[in-house]
Design a protein around this motif. Structure first.
Motif, PDB file in Angstrom:
ATOM      1  N   PRO A   3       0.839  -1.199   0.000  1.00 60.63           N
ATOM      2  CA  PRO A   3       0.000   0.000   0.000  1.00 60.63           C
ATOM      3  C   PRO A   3       0.872   1.246   0.000  1.00 60.63           C
ATOM      4  O   PRO A   3       2.091   1.179   0.167  1.00 60.63           O
ATOM      5  CB  PRO A   3      -0.783  -0.140   1.311  1.00 60.63           C
ATOM      6  N   GLN A   4       0.271   2.403  -0.174  1.00 57.42           N
ATOM      7  CA  GLN A   4       1.008   3.658  -0.139  1.00 57.42           C
ATOM      8  C   GLN A   4       1.697   3.826   1.212  1.00 57.42           C
ATOM      9  O   GLN A   4       1.208   3.337   2.250  1.00 57.42           O
ATOM     10  CB  GLN A   4       0.066   4.830  -0.393  1.00 57.42           C
ATOM     11  N   THR A   5       2.818   4.533   1.177  1.00 61.39           N
ATOM     12  CA  THR A   5       3.605   4.679   2.408  1.00 61.39           C
ATOM     13  C   THR A   5       2.854   5.454   3.483  1.00 61.39           C
ATOM     14  O   THR A   5       3.230   5.406   4.659  1.00 61.39           O
ATOM     15  CB  THR A   5       4.932   5.389   2.100  1.00 61.39           C
ATOM     16  N   THR A   6       1.813   6.190   3.102  1.00 61.26           N
ATOM     17  CA  THR A   6       1.033   6.921   4.094  1.00 61.26           C
ATOM     18  C   THR A   6      -0.060   6.052   4.729  1.00 61.26           C
ATOM     19  O   THR A   6      -0.743   6.493   5.651  1.00 61.26           O
ATOM     20  CB  THR A   6       0.370   8.147   3.432  1.00 61.26           C
ATOM     21  N   HIS A   7      -0.212   4.840   4.241  1.00 65.48           N
ATOM     22  CA  HIS A   7      -1.250   3.940   4.746  1.00 65.48           C
ATOM     23  C   HIS A   7      -0.712   3.179   5.962  1.00 65.48           C
ATOM     24  O   HIS A   7       0.450   2.772   6.006  1.00 65.48           O
ATOM     25  CB  HIS A   7      -1.668   2.973   3.646  1.00 65.48           C
ATOM     26  N   TYR A   8      -1.575   2.974   6.942  1.00 67.44           N
ATOM     27  CA  TYR A   8      -1.127   2.293   8.160  1.00 67.44           C
ATOM     28  C   TYR A   8      -0.676   0.857   7.899  1.00 67.44           C
ATOM     29  O   TYR A   8       0.177   0.326   8.608  1.00 67.44           O
ATOM     30  CB  TYR A   8      -2.203   2.323   9.239  1.00 67.44           C
ATOM     31  N   LEU A   9      -1.229   0.211   6.839  1.00 65.22           N
ATOM     32  CA  LEU A   9      -0.808  -1.162   6.546  1.00 65.22           C
ATOM     33  C   LEU A   9       0.654  -1.206   6.110  1.00 65.22           C
ATOM     34  O   LEU A   9       1.371  -2.161   6.430  1.00 65.22           O
ATOM     35  CB  LEU A   9      -1.710  -1.774   5.470  1.00 65.22           C
ATOM     36  N   PHE A  10       1.088  -0.162   5.410  1.00 65.15           N
ATOM     37  CA  PHE A  10       2.504  -0.100   5.019  1.00 65.15           C
ATOM     38  C   PHE A  10       3.385  -0.124   6.267  1.00 65.15           C
ATOM     39  O   PHE A  10       4.379  -0.852   6.326  1.00 65.15           O
ATOM     40  CB  PHE A  10       2.776   1.171   4.206  1.00 65.15           C
ATOM     41  N   GLU A  11       3.011   0.679   7.261  1.00 64.88           N
ATOM     42  CA  GLU A  11       3.812   0.736   8.480  1.00 64.88           C
ATOM     43  C   GLU A  11       3.766  -0.595   9.232  1.00 64.88           C
ATOM     44  O   GLU A  11       4.764  -1.011   9.832  1.00 64.88           O
ATOM     45  CB  GLU A  11       3.322   1.869   9.382  1.00 64.88           C
ATOM     46  N   MET A  12       2.654  -1.285   9.151  1.00 67.46           N
ATOM     47  CA  MET A  12       2.567  -2.595   9.804  1.00 67.46           C
ATOM     48  C   MET A  12       3.507  -3.601   9.140  1.00 67.46           C
ATOM     49  O   MET A  12       4.199  -4.363   9.819  1.00 67.46           O
ATOM     50  CB  MET A  12       1.117  -3.094   9.765  1.00 67.46           C
ATOM     51  N   ILE A  13       3.558  -3.566   7.794  1.00 65.30           N
ATOM     52  CA  ILE A  13       4.452  -4.475   7.065  1.00 65.30           C
ATOM     53  C   ILE A  13       5.911  -4.112   7.328  1.00 65.30           C
ATOM     54  O   ILE A  13       6.757  -4.984   7.564  1.00 65.30           O
ATOM     55  CB  ILE A  13       4.139  -4.439   5.558  1.00 65.30           C
ATOM     56  N   ARG A  14       6.207  -2.812   7.321  1.00 65.94           N
ATOM     57  CA  ARG A  14       7.587  -2.375   7.608  1.00 65.94           C
ATOM     58  C   ARG A  14       7.996  -2.820   9.010  1.00 65.94           C
ATOM     59  O   ARG A  14       9.134  -3.255   9.233  1.00 65.94           O
ATOM     60  CB  ARG A  14       7.698  -0.853   7.476  1.00 65.94           C
ATOM     61  N   SER A  15       7.073  -2.734   9.941  1.00 68.83           N
ATOM     62  CA  SER A  15       7.371  -3.159  11.315  1.00 68.83           C
ATOM     63  C   SER A  15       7.670  -4.653  11.360  1.00 68.83           C
ATOM     64  O   SER A  15       8.608  -5.088  12.050  1.00 68.83           O
ATOM     65  CB  SER A  15       6.199  -2.827  12.240  1.00 68.83           C
ATOM     66  N   GLU A  16       6.888  -5.443  10.644  1.00 70.53           N
ATOM     67  CA  GLU A  16       7.146  -6.885  10.617  1.00 70.53           C
ATOM     68  C   GLU A  16       8.532  -7.186  10.080  1.00 70.53           C
ATOM     69  O   GLU A  16       9.247  -8.057  10.613  1.00 70.53           O
ATOM     70  CB  GLU A  16       6.087  -7.592   9.754  1.00 70.53           C
ATOM     71  N   LEU A  17       8.922  -6.497   9.032  1.00 66.44           N
ATOM     72  CA  LEU A  17      10.258  -6.699   8.461  1.00 66.44           C
ATOM     73  C   LEU A  17      11.329  -6.302   9.470  1.00 66.44           C
ATOM     74  O   LEU A  17      12.350  -6.995   9.635  1.00 66.44           O
ATOM     75  CB  LEU A  17      10.414  -5.895   7.168  1.00 66.44           C
ATOM     76  N   THR A  18      11.103  -5.203  10.160  1.00 62.35           N
ATOM     77  CA  THR A  18      12.058  -4.728  11.165  1.00 62.35           C
ATOM     78  C   THR A  18      12.209  -5.739  12.300  1.00 62.35           C
ATOM     79  O   THR A  18      13.325  -6.038  12.743  1.00 62.35           O
ATOM     80  CB  THR A  18      11.603  -3.370  11.728  1.00 62.35           C
ATOM     81  N   TRP A  19      11.094  -6.282  12.759  1.00 63.93           N
ATOM     82  CA  TRP A  19      11.159  -7.273  13.838  1.00 63.93           C
ATOM     83  C   TRP A  19      11.873  -8.548  13.364  1.00 63.93           C
ATOM     84  O   TRP A  19      12.563  -9.208  14.146  1.00 63.93           O
ATOM     85  CB  TRP A  19       9.756  -7.631  14.304  1.00 63.93           C
ATOM     86  N   ALA A  20      11.719  -8.872  12.083  1.00 59.84           N
ATOM     87  CA  ALA A  20      12.283 -10.119  11.563  1.00 59.84           C
ATOM     88  C   ALA A  20      13.789 -10.031  11.330  1.00 59.84           C
ATOM     89  O   ALA A  20      14.518 -10.987  11.608  1.00 59.84           O
ATOM     90  CB  ALA A  20      11.585 -10.503  10.254  1.00 59.84           C
ATOM     91  N   ILE A  21      14.283  -8.885  10.832  1.00 59.73           N
ATOM     92  CA  ILE A  21      15.695  -8.822  10.432  1.00 59.73           C
ATOM     93  C   ILE A  21      16.458  -7.660  11.055  1.00 59.73           C
ATOM     94  O   ILE A  21      17.649  -7.491  10.784  1.00 59.73           O
ATOM     95  CB  ILE A  21      15.836  -8.770   8.888  1.00 59.73           C
ATOM     96  N   GLY A  22      15.811  -6.851  11.884  1.00 61.87           N
ATOM     97  CA  GLY A  22      16.499  -5.764  12.563  1.00 61.87           C
ATOM     98  C   GLY A  22      16.259  -4.419  11.904  1.00 61.87           C
ATOM     99  O   GLY A  22      16.220  -4.302  10.677  1.00 61.87           O
ATOM    100  N   GLU A  23      16.122  -3.392  12.730  1.00 65.30           N
ATOM    101  CA  GLU A  23      15.793  -2.057  12.227  1.00 65.30           C
ATOM    102  C   GLU A  23      16.866  -1.508  11.298  1.00 65.30           C
ATOM    103  O   GLU A  23      16.570  -0.800  10.335  1.00 65.30           O
ATOM    104  CB  GLU A  23      15.580  -1.100  13.411  1.00 65.30           C
ATOM    105  N   ASP A  24      18.133  -1.830  11.580  1.00 67.82           N
ATOM    106  CA  ASP A  24      19.219  -1.326  10.742  1.00 67.82           C
ATOM    107  C   ASP A  24      19.224  -1.947   9.343  1.00 67.82           C
ATOM    108  O   ASP A  24      19.944  -1.474   8.469  1.00 67.82           O
ATOM    109  CB  ASP A  24      20.572  -1.603  11.406  1.00 67.82           C
ATOM    110  N   ASN A  25      18.439  -2.991   9.165  1.00 70.37           N
ATOM    111  CA  ASN A  25      18.425  -3.701   7.880  1.00 70.37           C
ATOM    112  C   ASN A  25      17.170  -3.445   7.059  1.00 70.37           C
ATOM    113  O   ASN A  25      16.888  -4.158   6.099  1.00 70.37           O
ATOM    114  CB  ASN A  25      18.585  -5.202   8.117  1.00 70.37           C
ATOM    115  N   VAL A  26      16.416  -2.424   7.443  1.00 69.92           N
ATOM    116  CA  VAL A  26      15.207  -2.036   6.704  1.00 69.92           C
ATOM    117  C   VAL A  26      15.258  -0.526   6.494  1.00 69.92           C
ATOM    118  O   VAL A  26      15.412   0.233   7.457  1.00 69.92           O
ATOM    119  CB  VAL A  26      13.923  -2.423   7.470  1.00 69.92           C
ATOM    120  N   SER A  27      15.144  -0.092   5.244  1.00 67.14           N
ATOM    121  CA  SER A  27      15.243   1.333   4.949  1.00 67.14           C
ATOM    122  C   SER A  27      14.120   1.785   4.023  1.00 67.14           C
ATOM    123  O   SER A  27      13.731   1.065   3.106  1.00 67.14           O
ATOM    124  CB  SER A  27      16.589   1.650   4.291  1.00 67.14           C
ATOM    125  N   ILE A  28      13.631   2.993   4.296  1.00 71.56           N
ATOM    126  CA  ILE A  28      12.696   3.652   3.371  1.00 71.56           C
ATOM    127  C   ILE A  28      13.226   5.049   3.018  1.00 71.56           C
ATOM    128  O   ILE A  28      12.480   5.907   2.567  1.00 71.56           O
ATOM    129  CB  ILE A  28      11.275   3.731   3.963  1.00 71.56           C
TER     130      ILE A  28
END
Length: 479
Positions: A3-28
């Motif tokens: 979804p668009q980056t302004t959509h809350y679902l985008f932030e939920m997916i980004r959070s899942e990625l961050t929890w899975a591989i670490g915040e330093d390994n996810v960038s927008i």
């Protein structure tokens, strides 16, 4: 799709990625997105140069382990998010471009050398390894990969695996698919699989060879075991200038069909000899420049070199000697970097193909005539840089000094030249590419090349990637 980056679902997916591989390994970050939107394919370079907005990934992930890659793929599969693997970003076919957004999976943190097996002469490494760093690690152990592409300083091991890359010494030591023993891969569903540990067997179809050249459309290769070689006692080169390409080709073909084992052969047609050999090597002659080399024990090198020279001299060329051959070897990478390589604002493309000795000259002339007859604004040059027991690879190029300023007109002209030249190659026994891959650039030509057999490839793609999330838009598989 994300979804668009302004959509809350985008932030939920980004959070899942961050929890899975670490915040330093996810960038927008915008800069990271831009950096993963342009490779060495001329079209996105042009798009950026003309002020157009390139298609960027929505998220860049940099997993540090195979298990982390698997976690990314599970999340992407769950939400049906496109995933485009990214290595060094040096590809020329648009294979790593995230044309449908989604996740750009950058492999460069998968950069560990795992093992050097000095008994079997193999090295196992992660696919994000820079190829020059991998070669240095091999040399530190007293061996060599013998994989020396012009992009060695900026490309990753995974990039070569993904598009069946090659190096200067491929004539003796093979392309990357000849060097590879086995690979580890993460499937689109997040499963970690390994191919058989040896490349020669009678244990069913060879999955290693299936995955090599799949360009990230079947999964993410995360580890590979390669053959390595002893450092040769000596390596010698010799060069000749032939009156024309035909006589030089006859000599080169005879060297190969006599079953001598040169480590390298390069043959430059008359226009490329005049344009590049003169500039890079300062050899100002008319004709076709042929250089070849042998490596190994000194006595064997001298014997094979003498036999190869005897073959050449039957065609009565100008003998440029050992020094001219050694000069080529010392300057072999210069041809591909500034100020000698083509660059914006020029339009340029590498029309590499491969064919048997029966067909290779027909392919050359068919491509040359197709470009010259239909596109007078383009210059066609070529050399033959990777040789086999049965044929040779043509590294043909077209150059337009002043392409249209309008980006849409420029891309339309660029694509038309590609289509015309590649169809001429196919019609005369060539293929659409030899070592740069298919990517976005040539995907539309795959059904023409394979005919009914392309359906087999599509069925394999569907079986491995039923949701179509792996590198969509590439290899002719569509979306």
């Amino acid at each position: 799709m994300l979804p668009q980056t302004t959509h809350y679902l985008f932030e939920m997916i980004r959070s899942e990625l961050t929890w899975a591989i670490g915040e330093d390994n996810v960038s927008i970050d915008a800069s990271d997105k831009l950096g993963h939107s342009i490779d060495y394919y001329w079209v996105p370079e042009l798009w950026h140069d003309r002020g157009e907005t390139p298609r960027c990934p929505d998220i860049i992930v940099t997993p540090e382990t195979t298990e982390a890659v698997a976690e990314v793929m599970k999340i992407a599969n769950k939400y049906k998010i496109p995933v485009t693997p990214w290595g060094g970003g040096s590809g020329s076919q648009g294979g790593a471009l995230p044309v449908f957004g989604g996740i750009s999976l950058d492999t460069k943190k998968l950069n560990r050398v795992i093992e050097v097996d000095e008994k079997a002469l193999t090295i196992t490494a992660e696919t994000g390894c820079n190829m020059q760093q991998l070669e240095w690690a091999t040399e530190k152990a007293g061996f060599s990969t013998m994989h020396f592409p012009a992009s060695i300083g900026c490309a990753t091991l995974g990039g070569f695996l993904a598009h069946r890359g090659t190096g200067v010494l491929s004539t003796k030591y093979g392309k990357i698919e000849d060097m590879t023993m086995s690979v580890e891969m993460v499937t689109p569903e997040g499963k970690i699989i390994n191919t058989l540990p040896v490349p020669r067997h009678a244990s069913g179809p060879d999955l290693t060879q299936l995955f090599l050249g799949s360009e990230g459309t079947l999964g993410v290769m995360t580890k590979a075991t390669l053959k390595i070689h002893p450092i040769p006692e000596c390596r010698k080169f010799h060069a000749y200038l032939f009156k024309d390409m035909h006589t030089a080709m006859a000599a080169g073909a005879e060297i190969m069909t006599s079953r001598l084992r040169p480590c390298a052969i390069r043959l430059y047609d008359n226009p490329e000899t005049a344009r590049l050999i003169k500039r890079v090597l300062d050899i100002d002659r008319e004709g076709s420049y042929l250089v070849f080399g042998f490596d190994g024990p000194r006595e064997m090198v001298d014997l094979e070199m003498a036999k190869a020279c005897a073959i050449c001299e039957k065609q009565d060329p100008e003998d440029l000697g050992t020094e001219a051959g050694e000069t080529w070897w010392e300057n072999r990478y210069k041809f591909f970097y500034p100020p000698y390589m083509f660059h914006m604002p020029q339009a340029f493309g590498t029309l590499d193909t491969v064919a048997t000795f029966t067909n290779i000259e027909k392919v050359y002339w068919a491509m040359k005539n197709a470009v010259n007859d239909n596109f007078p604004e383009a210059t066609f040059i070529g050399h033959f840089s990777h040789w086999y027991e049965w044929g040779a690879m043509l590294y043909a190029r077209f150059i337009i000094e002043e392409p249209p300023q309008d980006p849409n007109e420029a891309v339309a002209l660029y694509n038309k030249i590609w289509d015309t030249a590649v169809r001429a190659a196919i019609a005369n026994g060539g293929v659409i590419n030899e070592h740069h891959g298919v990517g976005l650039k040539l995907g539309r030509m795959m059904p023409e090349l394979y005919g009914e057999a392309f359906d087999v490839l599509k069925r394999i793609k569907t079986a491995m990637d039923p949701l179509g999330i792996m590198n969509p838009g590439k290899m002719g598989f569509g979306v």
